[in-house]
Write an enzyme that holds these catalytic residues in place. Sequence first.
Site, PDB file in Angstrom:
ATOM      1  CB  SER A 195      -0.895   0.003   1.235  1.00  0.00           C
ATOM      2  OG  SER A 195      -1.433   1.287   1.393  1.00  0.00           O
ATOM      3  CG  HIS A 239      -4.076  -1.377  -1.757  1.00  0.00           C
ATOM      4  ND1 HIS A 239      -5.204  -2.151  -1.958  1.00  0.00           N
ATOM      5  CD2 HIS A 239      -4.422  -0.443  -0.851  1.00  0.00           C
ATOM      6  CE1 HIS A 239      -6.191  -1.690  -1.207  1.00  0.00           C
ATOM      7  NE2 HIS A 239      -5.746  -0.643  -0.514  1.00  0.00           N
ATOM      8  CG  ASP A 285      -4.969   2.838   0.669  1.00  0.00           C
ATOM      9  OD1 ASP A 285      -5.949   2.101   0.479  1.00  0.00           O
ATOM     10  OD2 ASP A 285      -3.911   2.450   1.182  1.00  0.00           O
ATOM     11  CG  MET A 344      -8.091   7.768   2.158  1.00  0.00           C
ATOM     12  SD  MET A 344      -7.429   7.673   3.827  1.00  0.00           S
ATOM     13  CE  MET A 344      -6.556   6.104   3.746  1.00  0.00           C
ATOM     14  CG  HIS A 381      -9.170   0.835  -0.967  1.00  0.00           C
ATOM     15  ND1 HIS A 381      -8.641   0.576   0.279  1.00  0.00           N
ATOM     16  CD2 HIS A 381     -10.515   0.862  -0.799  1.00  0.00           C
ATOM     17  CE1 HIS A 381      -9.620   0.470   1.159  1.00  0.00           C
ATOM     18  NE2 HIS A 381     -10.770   0.656   0.540  1.00  0.00           N
ATOM     19  CG  MET A 410     -11.150   4.011   1.501  1.00  0.00           C
ATOM     20  SD  MET A 410      -9.593   3.868   2.419  1.00  0.00           S
ATOM     21  CE  MET A 410      -8.437   3.980   1.074  1.00  0.00           C
ATOM     22  CG  MET A 462     -11.919  -2.338   4.201  1.00  0.00           C
ATOM     23  SD  MET A 462     -10.340  -1.969   3.426  1.00  0.00           S
ATOM     24  CE  MET A 462      -9.545  -0.989   4.712  1.00  0.00           C
ATOM     25  N   GLY A 504      -9.201   4.774   6.590  1.00  0.00           N
ATOM     26  CA  GLY A 504      -8.886   6.158   6.930  1.00  0.00           C
ATOM     27  C   GLY A 504      -7.411   6.397   7.171  1.00  0.00           C
ATOM     28  CG  PHE A 505      -5.912   7.412   9.757  1.00  0.00           C
ATOM     29  CD1 PHE A 505      -5.266   8.616   9.483  1.00  0.00           C
ATOM     30  CD2 PHE A 505      -7.229   7.437  10.189  1.00  0.00           C
ATOM     31  CE1 PHE A 505      -5.933   9.825   9.655  1.00  0.00           C
ATOM     32  CE2 PHE A 505      -7.904   8.638  10.364  1.00  0.00           C
ATOM     33  CZ  PHE A 505      -7.255   9.840  10.093  1.00  0.00           C
ATOM     34  N   GLY A 506      -3.270   4.457   7.568  1.00  0.00           N
ATOM     35  CA  GLY A 506      -2.360   3.324   7.587  1.00  0.00           C
ATOM     36  C   GLY A 506      -1.887   3.095   9.017  1.00  0.00           C
ATOM     37  N   GLY A 507      -1.260   1.958   9.246  1.00  0.00           N
ATOM     38  CA  GLY A 507      -0.623   1.703  10.533  1.00  0.00           C
ATOM     39  C   GLY A 507      -1.560   1.389  11.686  1.00  0.00           C
ATOM     40  CG  ASP A 539      -6.385  -2.554   2.666  1.00  0.00           C
ATOM     41  OD1 ASP A 539      -5.282  -2.411   3.216  1.00  0.00           O
ATOM     42  OD2 ASP A 539      -7.011  -1.613   2.129  1.00  0.00           O
ATOM     43  N   GLY A 540      -5.417  -4.104   5.687  1.00  0.00           N
ATOM     44  CA  GLY A 540      -5.422  -3.374   6.948  1.00  0.00           C
ATOM     45  C   GLY A 540      -4.718  -4.111   8.073  1.00  0.00           C
ATOM     46  N   GLY A 541      -3.612  -3.567   8.531  1.00  0.00           N
ATOM     47  CA  GLY A 541      -2.927  -4.109   9.705  1.00  0.00           C
ATOM     48  C   GLY A 541      -2.239  -5.440   9.480  1.00  0.00           C
TER      49      GLY A 541
HETATM   50  C1  DX5 Z   1      -6.628   1.980   5.273  1.00  0.00           C
HETATM   51  C2  DX5 Z   1      -6.080   1.659   3.892  1.00  0.00           C
HETATM   52  C3  DX5 Z   1      -5.078   0.541   3.908  1.00  0.00           C
HETATM   53  C4  DX5 Z   1      -3.813   0.900   4.629  1.00  0.00           C
HETATM   54  C5  DX5 Z   1      -2.966  -0.302   4.870  1.00  0.00           C
HETATM   55  O1  DX5 Z   1      -7.550   2.989   5.169  1.00  0.00           O
HETATM   56  O2  DX5 Z   1      -7.136   1.281   3.040  1.00  0.00           O
HETATM   57  O3  DX5 Z   1      -4.785   0.139   2.585  1.00  0.00           O
HETATM   58  O4  DX5 Z   1      -3.050   1.846   3.920  1.00  0.00           O
HETATM   59  O5  DX5 Z   1      -1.876   0.083   5.645  1.00  0.00           O
HETATM   60  P1  DX5 Z   1      -1.325  -0.840   6.831  1.00  0.00           P
HETATM   61  O6  DX5 Z   1      -0.841  -2.111   6.169  1.00  0.00           O
HETATM   62  O7  DX5 Z   1      -0.255  -0.027   7.418  1.00  0.00           O
HETATM   63  O8  DX5 Z   1      -2.480  -1.117   7.748  1.00  0.00           O
HETATM   64 ZN    ZN Z   2      -6.568   0.280   1.159  1.00  0.00          ZN
END
Ligand code: DX5
Ligand code: ZN
Length: 227
Positions: free
Chosen positions: A19, A44, A46, A48, A77, A79, A149, A154-157, A187-189
Amino acid sequence: MSSLFRRLIDARGVAVAPSVLAADFARLEQEIRAVEAAGADCLHLDVMDGNFVPNITFGPLVVEAIARLTKLPLITHLMILNPGKYVEPFVEAGSGAVSFHWEAMPSGHEDVIEKIRRLGCDAGIAVNPDTPLAAVEHLLPAIDLLLVMTVFPGFGGQSFIPGALGKAAEAARARGARGLRFVIEVDGGIKPENARLVREAGAEIVVAGTAIFRSPDYAAAVAAIRA
Ligand code: DX5
Ligand code: ZN
């Protein structure tokens, strides 16, 4: 159905999708070349809008710039609210798949899916951790990609929500029972520590942002997530 990502998965079994959100945007070109060299199968992206989610990232201009930097297929993706209004520029920017959220519109999902596919792109529907599979069951025959998901977008990490993973397994069962072909993306975490669980639940495209771009060795991170 000539799905780009179905062919990719049939050929490779599993795809690791870094991502780009977690990349260093001041060095985007080097970052993309680095994950490509590290064995990424696709990217991927993102998008937003600050409305559907409380964060703003980038639009078609950046997708188009990334498309010029790499031959890797791009999964966009979205959002964003009102996705139907914006799918065309994201397809034209070079996306191989455009996914939008079931939660982003009250109705009319079929029309947006059809629009994306008519533009020659794979179409995906994304579902939040608290959206049951039943909400999108009627859309499964029409999509190329189901994006499950495992964090709230909304956020990475963020931390992985294990309870959301059952939906990937449920989708894999529904796909088998109904003879469908959509690809399952999670996707996510996702980190090397939980990637096996994610794979075993039926994920074919495994997305990872911070686990790859914030690791000292991208190739080792990609390999650990794939294994
Ligand atoms: C969250 C995004 C994810 C995110 C994944 O809103 O859709 O794609 O960037 O990042 P990590 O792997 O750090 O959770
Ligand atoms: Zn994503």
